[in-house]
Design an enzyme around this catalytic site. Sequence first.
Site, mmCIF file in Angstrom:
data_model
loop_
_atom_site.group_PDB
_atom_site.id
_atom_site.type_symbol
_atom_site.label_atom_id
_atom_site.label_comp_id
_atom_site.label_asym_id
_atom_site.label_seq_id
_atom_site.Cartn_x
_atom_site.Cartn_y
_atom_site.Cartn_z
ATOM 1 N N CYS A 113 0.889 -1.163 0.000
ATOM 2 C CA CYS A 113 0.000 0.000 0.000
ATOM 3 C C CYS A 113 0.922 1.207 0.000
ATOM 4 O O CYS A 113 1.494 1.551 1.031
ATOM 5 C CB CYS A 113 -0.915 0.006 1.220
ATOM 6 N N CYS A 116 -0.573 4.349 2.193
ATOM 7 C CA CYS A 116 -0.650 4.271 3.654
ATOM 8 C C CYS A 116 -0.171 2.894 4.087
ATOM 9 O O CYS A 116 1.019 2.616 4.027
ATOM 10 C CB CYS A 116 -2.029 4.632 4.172
ATOM 11 N N SER A 117 -1.052 2.034 4.510
ATOM 12 C CA SER A 117 -0.590 0.742 5.014
ATOM 13 C C SER A 117 -1.703 -0.297 4.932
ATOM 14 O O SER A 117 -1.775 -1.182 5.774
ATOM 15 C CB SER A 117 -0.140 0.887 6.457
ATOM 16 N N CYS A 118 -2.591 -0.165 3.946
ATOM 17 C CA CYS A 118 -3.686 -1.124 3.804
ATOM 18 C C CYS A 118 -3.115 -2.539 3.709
ATOM 19 O O CYS A 118 -2.135 -2.773 2.987
ATOM 20 C CB CYS A 118 -4.511 -0.808 2.563
#
Lengths: 208, 109
Positions: A113, A116-118
């Site tokens: 991701c 962000c950090s999905c």
Amino acid sequence: MSDTGQHSHDHAPRPDQDGPLTYYQAMETAVRELLIEKGVVTAEEVRAAVEAMDARSPAQGARVVARAWSDPAFKARLLEDGSAACAELGIDMGPTHLVVVENGEKLHNVIVCTLCSCYPRFLIGLPPDWYKARAYRSRVVREPRAVLGEFGTEIPDDWEVRVHDSTADMRYMVLPRRPAGTEGWSEDQLAELVTRDCMIGVTLPKSP
Amino acid sequence: MSDPGRGHHDMGGLPAGPVERGEHDYALWEKRVDALLMLLSDKTRDLVRVDELRRGIEQLGSGAYDELSYYERWIASITGVLLGKGVFTSDELGRKMAEVEARAAGDRT
């Protein structure tokens, strides 16, 4: 005991902190207590939500992969609608849509991701630190083979590498190839070969 | 040198150093931040949506974005959204944080 209170100005990322109370830890406690006082959440709900996340681990994903390796009809359903197939195994993907990408004979998939950090957290738990960090997010889309190499994963030049960049509402998971030499193995045995990192796509499953 | 079209969180494709493979176990306070978001974003409460969380994180500014740890960014953003919606006031938050810090200081002596 380390000094965690000082702000440096070189913008070096700091590690997460387990030491004495920091400003943001105090903020978490304050916000939680205000929300409880105001009846927005209860302490019991917070505790239960922490427990629920603790219960999500790569073992859940490994179960899904082992089933897909063992049952072609399940695999077809998993590739068609990942969230629905996980629900068959009692795994709730929450509000996010799971898209499963399958490795092929000369095809390797890896997920990221960049914004962000999905991460497929409802399936395999919270992400490792490096997944959320700048180096991985920046580089894996530009030089995936080099990044995979840092994980000890060498992909031959004549293989295709596909990098999947998640969005806020959907999550990817890699379905690795079933290792050779596992004919006749039970799902439990197969699941032992499936690691978190091979479902992210930075490594391959363990060898039998 | 900065790219006017690119937010500081939008780092895909930029040069960066090697992937540091170290990992840490999540601390309880980090898990609670995560739990708070799960609860605040559920259908019954619907107070902090995931896109609001992300917008708050992206608006932290490039300094704070890189300096704060992951769940520090989250609680900063969640708090901002809740303040913006008047769930509690900044006065209430300031008083409560002072109380929490005093309690922690008392625990250590």
